[in-house]
Design an enzyme around this catalytic site. Sequence first.
Site, PDB file in Angstrom:
ATOM      1  N   GLU A 168     -32.038 -36.374  15.229  1.00  0.00           N
ATOM      2  CA  GLU A 168     -31.684 -35.211  14.398  1.00  0.00           C
ATOM      3  C   GLU A 168     -30.369 -35.624  13.452  1.00  0.00           C
ATOM      4  O   GLU A 168     -29.489 -34.674  13.616  1.00  0.00           O
ATOM      5  CB  GLU A 168     -31.599 -33.887  14.869  1.00  0.00           C
ATOM      6  CG  GLU A 168     -33.046 -33.630  15.654  1.00  0.00           C
ATOM      7  CD  GLU A 168     -32.982 -32.101  16.139  1.00  0.00           C
ATOM      8  OE1 GLU A 168     -32.036 -31.445  16.088  1.00  0.00           O
ATOM      9  OE2 GLU A 168     -34.022 -31.538  16.485  1.00  0.00           O
ATOM     10  N   GLU A 355     -39.999 -33.358  19.613  1.00  0.00           N
ATOM     11  CA  GLU A 355     -39.655 -32.063  20.220  1.00  0.00           C
ATOM     12  C   GLU A 355     -40.538 -30.925  19.557  1.00  0.00           C
ATOM     13  O   GLU A 355     -40.672 -30.990  18.283  1.00  0.00           O
ATOM     14  CB  GLU A 355     -38.276 -31.753  19.876  1.00  0.00           C
ATOM     15  CG  GLU A 355     -37.171 -32.674  20.715  1.00  0.00           C
ATOM     16  CD  GLU A 355     -35.862 -32.271  20.432  1.00  0.00           C
ATOM     17  OE1 GLU A 355     -35.367 -31.130  19.847  1.00  0.00           O
ATOM     18  OE2 GLU A 355     -34.882 -33.056  20.309  1.00  0.00           O
TER      19      GLU A 355
HETATM   20  O1  IFM Z   1     -31.717 -28.518  22.219  1.00  0.00           O
HETATM   21  C1  IFM Z   1     -31.876 -28.958  21.063  1.00  0.00           C
HETATM   22  C2  IFM Z   1     -31.965 -30.269  20.888  1.00  0.00           C
HETATM   23  O2  IFM Z   1     -30.784 -31.062  21.494  1.00  0.00           O
HETATM   24  C3  IFM Z   1     -32.248 -31.062  19.372  1.00  0.00           C
HETATM   25  N1  IFM Z   1     -33.194 -30.090  18.856  1.00  0.00           N
HETATM   26  C4  IFM Z   1     -33.222 -28.700  18.930  1.00  0.00           C
HETATM   27  C5  IFM Z   1     -33.448 -28.247  20.191  1.00  0.00           C
HETATM   28  C6  IFM Z   1     -33.259 -26.735  20.539  1.00  0.00           C
HETATM   29  O3  IFM Z   1     -32.395 -26.366  19.708  1.00  0.00           O
END
Ligand code: IFM
Length: 425
Positions: A168, A355
Amino acid sequence: MTSGLPAFPEGFLWGVSTAAYQIEGAVDEDGRGRSVWDTFAHTPGRVRDGHTGDTACDHYHRWPEDLALLGGLGVGAYRFSIAWPRVQPGGSGAPNPRGLDFYDRLVDALLERGVEPVPTLYHWDLPQPLEDRGGWLDRDTAHRFAEYAALAAERLADRVGRWITLNEPLVHMAEGYAFGTHAPGRALLFDALPAGHHQLLGHGLAVAALRARGARQVMLTNNCTPVVPASDSAEDTAAAALYDAFHNRLFNDPVLLGSHPDLTAVGLPAEPPWIRDGDLETISAPLDALGVNYYNPTRVAAAAPGTGLPFDMVPIEGVPTTAFGWPVVPDGLHDLLTGLHLRYGPALPPILVTENGCSVEDTVDGDGRVRDTARIDYLDGHLRALHRAIADGVDVRGYFVWSLLDNFEWSDGYHQRFGLVHVDY
Ligand code: IFM
């Protein structure tokens, strides 16, 4: 979660994700250096209730138990991140063998269990000495990142086939450098843009370094959101397109198309001076897959006065929300994936959803169990939406839940529980 779920393609990869600073703890052990998150979390007022990752889930010591929990889930893959400050405590130069040993043991133990290790090289824990020299605003950090990637691959690529360079970069640029809500806590607004480009350059340089050392599959993970205009007015539609350019296209276009979205509507140069000749070629080296993190859609209206931003994020009404207050919109995952397919066509490599998940205020029942119905519903809805996207022709090869364990949720500390496994801190 499984009742009545449609069948996914043969070989579909099921996994769970974590990140180093969020779970490891042991911040002073075995030669680990300091990262920007150590500094930020120890700065009063930066993280809710003064929480830090000093101990986190104590994964650095309890990893065998955590792997046993992982084994119990029956997943085929585990996405974790390697802490750059464990491998290069000062952010450059010779590797710290004890730092690499930790990941070496983890990889072996995963393979013994039949679980594929999927490391992310960078999940926001920049070595503090590099931040002191300008962090990601400094172009040299991209070169340091490729050097670190090479060290990690030299040790692990004989057993690790699939690598993720960055997690990200948008969120790291926006929260870390534009708004200052994450480490390193800089609030530069549009002056943060070079930090985004230099991360992508680091990614491109790392792709070559990884492949030269035997990595078979290399990916980048972007946080993506489907953007919905608040109304069909011309102003809201234009603001939504602009938000889409910043959130999605700024990080996908350079990688997938070798081009940069047009941000001149907000007075930014058509040819930003921080993008040098040859950078976009480096950044657009073909990927084996794109990692996509999805949490929710974003509803955007025309700019609100006084914010300094060219758009305004407005609530999505009439849907449930997570403990974080994020709207739960499973169809957004379908729309995001089909939208990427449409936008990038043949330039889009296979996708792994790296994710997806939600924070829930877990309650532990008298018998010690968490009856996790809200999370089960969330995952059920999103998996059905994902399945529909695959049926509609999007080449999605895997899905990872965020997260294996409740963990340190950045500036919210330990207040948001994203784990499939409840952690008694
Ligand atoms: O915890 C975070 C992760 O580190 C990166 N993506 C989003 C998740 C939830 O906020």
